[in-house]
Write an enzyme that holds these catalytic residues in place. Sequence first.
Site, PDB file in Angstrom:
ATOM      1  N   SER A  28     -33.593 -22.192 -89.444  1.00  0.00           N
ATOM      2  CA  SER A  28     -32.633 -22.265 -90.656  1.00  0.00           C
ATOM      3  C   SER A  28     -31.412 -21.609 -90.205  1.00  0.00           C
ATOM      4  O   SER A  28     -30.842 -21.793 -89.024  1.00  0.00           O
ATOM      5  CB  SER A  28     -33.371 -21.252 -91.581  1.00  0.00           C
ATOM      6  OG  SER A  28     -32.719 -20.826 -93.093  1.00  0.00           O
ATOM      7  N   MET A  29     -30.922 -20.456 -90.086  1.00  0.00           N
ATOM      8  CA  MET A  29     -29.700 -19.723 -89.877  1.00  0.00           C
ATOM      9  C   MET A  29     -30.181 -19.889 -88.080  1.00  0.00           C
ATOM     10  O   MET A  29     -29.242 -19.471 -87.023  1.00  0.00           O
ATOM     11  CB  MET A  29     -30.589 -17.519 -90.104  1.00  0.00           C
ATOM     12  CG  MET A  29     -29.435 -16.934 -88.755  1.00  0.00           C
ATOM     13  SD  MET A  29     -29.948 -14.968 -88.795  1.00  0.00           S
ATOM     14  CE  MET A  29     -28.690 -14.205 -87.981  1.00  0.00           C
TER      15      MET A  29
END
Length: 272
Positions: A104-105
Amino acid sequence: MTTAQTFNSWLTYTKPNPYASVRLFCFPYAGGSSIIFRTWAESLPTTVEVCSIELPGRGTQMKSAPFSRLEPLVGAIAQALTRNQFAPALLPHLNKPFAFFGHSMGAVVSFELARLLRKQYGLEPVHMFVSGHRAPQIPDPDPPIHALSEPEFIEELRRLNGTPEALLENAELMQLLVPILRADFEVLETYVYTTEPPLDCPITAFGGLQDQEVNCDELQAWREQTNAAFSLQMFKGDHFFLHSAQSLLLQSLSQELQQITSKINRLQLNSD
C-alpha cells in the site's frame, strides 16, 4: 532465534544474517510499523536478510514526528540507508544486492526511493515487490480523507478494515494513532507522480482478489514502470491480504527470492 538488531532508528534487522546474498527491505502500509515483518525472516530463504523500515511516530521512532509529504520522507529513508559517519562512501546498508517489498503506502514509498537511489547513487534494487497499491502513474480516484473530522476519519478506517475494531473503540489508543494515520494518508493523498524512465529491475505486483481499493488493471499497470520482467499475483483477501493470506504470500516471495539469490550466486561464481 536471533534477536532483532536496530542499527539506526529507521532500520530493524529482524534476524541479522551477514552471509545472506540479498537484503530485503520491507516498507509498511499507512499506520503500520516494522512489527508487521517481525516473523518474515523465518519463512524466507536463509540467503535473504530482512530489514524492516520504521517510519517516524512508531516503534524505535515513536518520539519523531511523522512526515506528511512523500519527497522528504523518501529523502530521509535514503539518508538512513546510506549514512555511515566513518566512511560515507561505503553505503553500509546497500553494500550487497537488495530488493524492496512495500504494501500500500509502502509500495509508493519504495518505488520513489528506488528512483531516488538510481538518480543519486546509480543503484537499483535487484527486484521490486509492490503490493496492494495501484501503479503510481494512475491518479487516486477517491477524495482525500486525511483532513476529515475525527468521527468521519475513524469511519473511513473502519471501512478499510485494516484497524482492529477493538482499537477503533479505544479512545486513548486512537488519540495516539490518528495523528500518525492522518500524516500517512496525507503523504499518499498529496503525492504527485512525475514521469521518469522505467526502472531496470523486474517488478512483481501482489493484490487481493476482494480488495475494494485496488483492482487488477491498476496493479497490472505497474508493468509500465519496468524495462525488465513483470508479473502479477492475486491472493484471496481484501486490502490487507498480506495478513490474511500471509503464508501464501511468503511462499510466493520465497520462490522468487530463491531464484534471485541463485542467479546472484551463479554470477558471483562466474566472476571469481
